[in-house]
Scaffold this active site. Sequence first.
Site, PDB file in Angstrom:
ATOM      1  N   LYS A  81     -11.914   5.081  -6.088  1.00 44.33           N
ATOM      2  CA  LYS A  81     -11.494   3.722  -5.721  1.00 44.33           C
ATOM      3  C   LYS A  81     -12.729   2.955  -5.243  1.00 44.33           C
ATOM      4  O   LYS A  81     -13.563   3.511  -4.516  1.00 44.33           O
ATOM      5  CB  LYS A  81     -10.452   3.823  -4.599  1.00 44.33           C
ATOM      6  CG  LYS A  81      -9.874   2.501  -4.142  1.00 44.33           C
ATOM      7  CD  LYS A  81      -8.821   2.727  -3.058  1.00 44.33           C
ATOM      8  CE  LYS A  81      -8.182   1.431  -2.610  1.00 44.33           C
ATOM      9  NZ  LYS A  81      -7.160   1.650  -1.560  1.00 44.33           N
ATOM     10  N   SER A 139      -2.697  -0.353  -2.690  1.00 40.76           N
ATOM     11  CA  SER A 139      -3.879  -0.952  -3.268  1.00 40.76           C
ATOM     12  C   SER A 139      -4.651  -0.060  -4.250  1.00 40.76           C
ATOM     13  O   SER A 139      -5.479  -0.576  -5.007  1.00 40.76           O
ATOM     14  CB  SER A 139      -4.818  -1.393  -2.140  1.00 40.76           C
ATOM     15  OG  SER A 139      -5.237  -0.290  -1.370  1.00 40.76           O
ATOM     16  N   SER A 190      -1.106   2.916   0.313  1.00 33.55           N
ATOM     17  CA  SER A 190      -1.884   2.592  -0.886  1.00 33.55           C
ATOM     18  C   SER A 190      -2.187   3.724  -1.841  1.00 33.55           C
ATOM     19  O   SER A 190      -2.664   3.487  -2.942  1.00 33.55           O
ATOM     20  CB  SER A 190      -3.199   1.946  -0.475  1.00 33.55           C
ATOM     21  OG  SER A 190      -2.959   0.590  -0.251  1.00 33.55           O
TER      22      SER A 190
HETATM   23  N1  GLN Z   1       0.205  -2.572   1.215  1.00 31.87           N
HETATM   24  C1  GLN Z   1      -0.324  -2.256   2.506  1.00 31.87           C
HETATM   25  C2  GLN Z   1      -1.225  -3.360   2.989  1.00 31.87           C
HETATM   26  O1  GLN Z   1      -1.489  -4.266   2.244  1.00 31.87           O
HETATM   27  C3  GLN Z   1      -1.068  -0.958   2.479  1.00 31.87           C
HETATM   28  C4  GLN Z   1      -2.398  -1.076   1.880  1.00 31.87           C
HETATM   29  C5  GLN Z   1      -3.228   0.138   2.038  1.00 31.87           C
HETATM   30  O2  GLN Z   1      -2.711   1.222   2.319  1.00 31.87           O
HETATM   31  N2  GLN Z   1      -4.520  -0.038   1.876  1.00 31.87           N
HETATM   32  O3  GLN Z   1      -1.679  -3.329   4.093  1.00 31.87           O
END
Ligand code: GLN
Length: 467
Positions: A74, A149, A173
């Site tokens: 990532k 994400s 994410s």
């Molecule tokens: N969707 C969640 C957020 O936007 C989790 C994102 C993540 O785990 N990086 O905070």
Amino acid sequence: MSSSIKALHKKLINKEVSCVDLVQEKLDQLKSSDYNTDNYILNDYAINLAKKVDTKIANGETINLLEGIPFGVKDVYLLQGTYSSASSDFLKKYKSPYTATAIQKLLDAGAIPIVKENCDSFGHGSSSENTVFGAVKNALDPSKVAGGSSGGSAVNVAKNFTTFSIGGDTGGSIRQPAGYNNVYGLKPTYGKISRFGLMAYASSTDCVGPIAQSLEDTQIVLNTMAGKDYRDQTSFSSEPVSDESITSALAKGTKIGYYKNFIESEAISPEIKAGFENMIAKLKAEGMEIIPLDFFDANMLVSTYYALAMAETASNLARLDGTNYGVRETGKDLKEGYSITRSENFTAETKRRIVGGNQVLSQGHSEEIYNKAQQLRQQISHHFDEDFKKVAIVLSPVTPNPVPKIGNNLKDPMTMYLSDAYTVGFSLGGLPTLTAPLAMETGVQITAAKKQEAILFTCANFLKQVL
Ligand code: GLN
């Protein structure tokens, strides 16, 4: 599906394929794909490493299990000498000065990073649409979102462009995109894998974890990355997850809990609810003891998580002002330079979170919002401590709804935040939790008490057999 890592390892040592050919094939697939999973393809970097593996094999040297296995990273991890953009304009030209510990451990084991993967910018999102590299498309239906994400990472694994990928999970994410693309994704116990070299989103819940096509591969990668690191004070040393825990079944009478309000909520879609209830009925029929549990309301979990995550990201991203990292725009004076740099190079979603986070932390509001969220977090953690005295595992859907179409999330951020209702609580508790692509369209989430990763694997293996 059994281990792709082991299958490829066998092919390499039997000389059925050279490492260069294996890596080149994946690089070509990435180049010709239009799923928008790659920010940077590490062509020369990967081929150089693959050549070294081929030389070793040609010389009759033994190679490690992970040696020569192509994987994705990532684009929020540092990998020395490569671009690390966090899918932002801000860092599009930023080159990593060092390598993240988790990635270094994989490099030391001989695995080959082939791509820096598209994701929501700085981890901000649940769909991988908040990126300057174009929305990532779902592996099963390209008109739908990849989830986020870590969307690029999950799609690469699902399409077999990478053998496994390393995602990051702050509030879901890894688990949510894994579920959206029908692969496995693990968020380990907070601290099990060092965060050193992972760009910080919300430091108090950020976790490193694997995304893979099988439980075996998830285990191999987890065991390789885990461990104490003096550069991350929250990290701890742990026993590896054993092979046995992946092949054994859950003992009859195992106490399995679920949160009633998640399933009885009006927000859950009928298909997800039916899939969940069907799974519970099968587990009962297999002699498991099912225990319905009370829990905090989804709105409360989402509000607590977002108050803290926004506060932490506002602080963490304060370092990006054009002085030390990434782009620098000039203004009439230093202060104006900072504001132009920040205004022009963060996405709208990231700016929303920085503004929200600074509000949460500002004088006159912090007692009311930030301190209250911290208190609620304590209560959530305490609730988990009590729950895991009663049950060994908690099962839940990964998301309340099926995978949305591309474009829908951007219209209404609130809807997107609420789609995280089932994942963020476990992040606040620092618990280990695994998405298995079973039972429901977006997968089942298997959670245990801190440091109890082994039972997640046993439970997933068991569910695979009985569903
Ligand atoms: N969707 C969640 C957020 O936007 C989790 C994102 C993540 O785990 N990086 O905070």
